[in-house]
Design an enzyme around this catalytic site. Structure first.
Site: not given
Length: 290
Positions: A18, A142, A167
């Site tokens: 995905s 990130s 995260y």
């Protein structure tokens, strides 16, 4: 062991059913690579293979839940038995757990999937990467890592768990891991680089996040100029896998602006070495690798 034609490159890609991983898998296969896609959901994997053939290359699906270390090791054995070479190992799978949950190994879930799984899978596949040189390790990081710090006394948030901070710390760990790996492999032809895909609100990354986080992501998705498309994130991933400069350059952090300096928390040599040692202990391997 089996592969496609001898000239066909083999790319192992986690999180490829995905989001940016799915788009990248299709693009790499279109360019002629054999792409070994790793994902949790067998149905999604089967759909990916069915929807993306025929191609110049090939997409093959391997089902695995990267939260458990036994599964990561079993996956590595399966990959080694299936492919006699690995040209690129791409760590793209990730999640954000909304409450603190431990895996069966006793590790906080976000840290286990986003950091320890890449750490352990790289360890298990490194010999094959070495015999396939020149090769690459690519890690999806990130820019949120800049919000995080290491607390080595409580690396897994056993106290005061916050999903966004967990995260962010896991992504800080992925950047630090990539830089340390690059240094440890400096005398080889294995490069290690990581990248920021941009803020991609249309992915399933935050499916397990608190409702307020999911609401914020949905809001960002409809505000012009805030998010990055899945296609752009996938383009950055493919660039690190295929661009000639990343066949030579190593230990870099790449954003939409190009090679960028990550946070000092990630580049600090002491932090990197402590994280490496703690990670080795958590997965039960010798910290002196490679």
């Amino acid at each position: 062991m089996t592969t496609s034609a001898d000239t066909q490159r083999v790319v192992v890609l986690t999180g490829g059913t995905s989001g940016i991983g799915r788009i990248a898998a299709t693009e790499l296969a279109t360019q002629g690579a054999t792409v070994a896609v790793i994902g949790r959901d067998q149905t999604r994997g089967d759909t990916l293979v069915a929807d993306t053939t025929p191609l110049d290359g090939d997409i093959r699906f391997h089902q695995a839940d990267l939260a458990t270390q036994a599964t990561v090791r079993s996956l590595a054995t399966e990959l080694l038995d299936t492919y006699d070479r690995i040209d690129a190992l791409v760590h793209n799978a990730g999640l954000s757990a909304h409450r603190r949950t431990e895996t069966e190994d006793g590790v906080e879930l976000t840290f286990a999937v986003n950091h320890l799984a890449p750490y352990l899978l790289t360890h298990e596949l490194l010999d094959r990467l070495r015999t396939s040189e020149p090769t690459r390790v690519v890690v999806t990081a990130s820019d949120i890592h800049r919000r995080a710090t290491f607390d080595f006394d409580d690396i897994q948030f056993t106290n005061e768990y916050d999903s966004l901070q967990a995260y962010a710390r896991s992504k800080l760990a992925t950047v630090a891991f990539t830089l340390e790996l690059a240094d440890r492999l400096e005398d080889t032809e294995v490069t290690a680089n990581c990248f920021h895909p941009g803020f991609v609100p249309s992915t399933n990354l935050f499916r397990d996040a608190p409702i307020w986080t999911r609401a914020m992501v949905r809001a960002a998705a409809i505000i012009p100029g805030i998010g990055t498309t899945q296609q752009e994130g996938a383009r950055r991933l493919c660039h690190l896998v295929t661009a000639p400069e990343f066949g030579d350059g190593t230990g870099t952090y790449v954003t939409g602006e190009g090679i960028t300096s990550p946070s000092t928390e990630a580049t600090d040599p002491e932090n990197r070495q402590r994280l490496w040692t703690i990670s080795a202990d958590l997965v039960g391997i010798d910290p002196d690798w490679p």
